[in-house]
Design an enzyme around this catalytic site. Structure first.
Site, PDB file in Angstrom:
ATOM      1  N   GLU A  25      15.597-133.368 -27.401  1.00 53.94           N
ATOM      2  CA  GLU A  25      15.285-133.256 -25.965  1.00 53.94           C
ATOM      3  C   GLU A  25      15.263-134.611 -25.251  1.00 53.94           C
ATOM      4  OE1 GLU A  25      15.615-130.339 -25.912  1.00 53.94           O
ATOM      5  OE2 GLU A  25      14.536-129.439 -27.576  1.00 53.94           O
ATOM      6  N   ARG A  26      15.979-135.568 -25.781  1.00 51.63           N
ATOM      7  CA  ARG A  26      16.069-136.917 -25.177  1.00 51.63           C
ATOM      8  C   ARG A  26      14.733-137.673 -25.190  1.00 51.63           C
ATOM      9  NH1 ARG A  26      20.645-135.739 -26.245  1.00 51.63           N
ATOM     10  NH2 ARG A  26      22.422-135.886 -24.836  1.00 51.63           N
TER      11      ARG A  26
END
Ligand SMILES: Cc1cc2nc3c(=O)[nH]c(=O)nc-3n(C[C@H](O)[C@H](O)[C@H](O)COP(=O)(O)O)c2cc1C
Length: 228
Positions: free
Chosen positions: A206-207
């Protein structure tokens, strides 16, 4: 513009990077990650992007190979009269980036660059395959040349000169220079970057990536985390 690049994305899920895991010495941590990259058969594991800027302050970047890593710093070899060589002469501040996609890892390093000793450059030059030595001798790196043929002729004639030099045990003639057979040209050698900043980056889902920074302080290196 073609928007198909927008969908090029992947999740990073391979590993995590915790303050409690990393070595207190960033050069040792780098050595650990380089060893992981070599053991994981990452392509060109020692390749790093070197960025420099000369007096015009315009940055330029290119890949070079790391050839040594020790307490003194990080060493690479090149032509001292190349574009990077001229920029480093005018401004010794530079940065390096390693990227190992297979491990979802990046390392950013900043520091000050200076030439290694003549003995170190001689020793590394002598260890290179002969064909690479000749290429380093005959290539006026980063200068405009007339054609591919010009380069190959120069290479062939240096090979011929070298063979006759070996037979007669005397000299190699390259352009206007006379070089002792096997010797390193004075415009080719090593540079060492002495680091004053490291960032170890591990891709996460999710970065929400992990980014650990090392900066020098009185006790050695201060380690802290940056937002991704
Ligand atoms: C994988 C790879 C490794 C390279 N290794 C070196 C190197 O160790 N030394 C070097 O001078 N150039 C190396 N090059 C070529 C440089 O990227 C660059 O073309 C050259 O050094 C001239 O750069 P400059 O004009 O900015 O000085 C390498 C290129 C690649 C793609």
């Amino acid at each position: 513009m073609d928007k198909s690049f927008h969908s090029v994305r992947k999740q990073f899920v391979k590993s995590v990077l915790r303050e409690s895991q990393v070595d207190k010495d960033p050069l040792l941590q780098l050595e650990l990650w380089l060893t992981d990259a070599i053991n994981s058969e990452c392509p060109e594991p020692t390749a790093m992007v070197l960025s420099t800027a000369g007096i015009d302050l315009k940055p330029s970047s290119r890949v070079v190979l790391m050839k040594d890593l020790d307490v003194q710093g990080i060493t690479f070899f090149t032509n001292y009269e190349s574009r990077k060589g001229q920029q480093l002469r005018d401004n010794p501040h530079a940065s390096l980036v390693f990227f190992w996609p297979r491990l979802e890892r990046q390392v950013r390093i900043e520091g000050t660059v200076s030439k290694v000793t003549e003995e170190e450059s001689d020793a590394y030059f002598a260890s290179r395959p002969e064909a690479s030595q000749i290429s380093a001798i005959i290539s006026p790196q980063s200068r405009e040349i007339p054609s591919r043929e010009w380069l190959e002729k120069r290479w062939q004639s240096a090979v011929g000169s070298k063979q006759s030099a070996v037979e007669t045990h005397i000299y190699v003639s390259v352009g206007s220079r006379q070089l002792a057979a096997g010797s390193r040209p004075s415009n080719w050698g090593g540079y060492r970057l002495v680091p004053d900043y490291f960032e170890f980056w591990q891709g996460r889902a999710e970065r929400l990536h992990d980014r650990l920074i090392y900066q020098p302080d009185e006790s050695g290196w201060r380690i802290f985390r940056l937002a991704p």
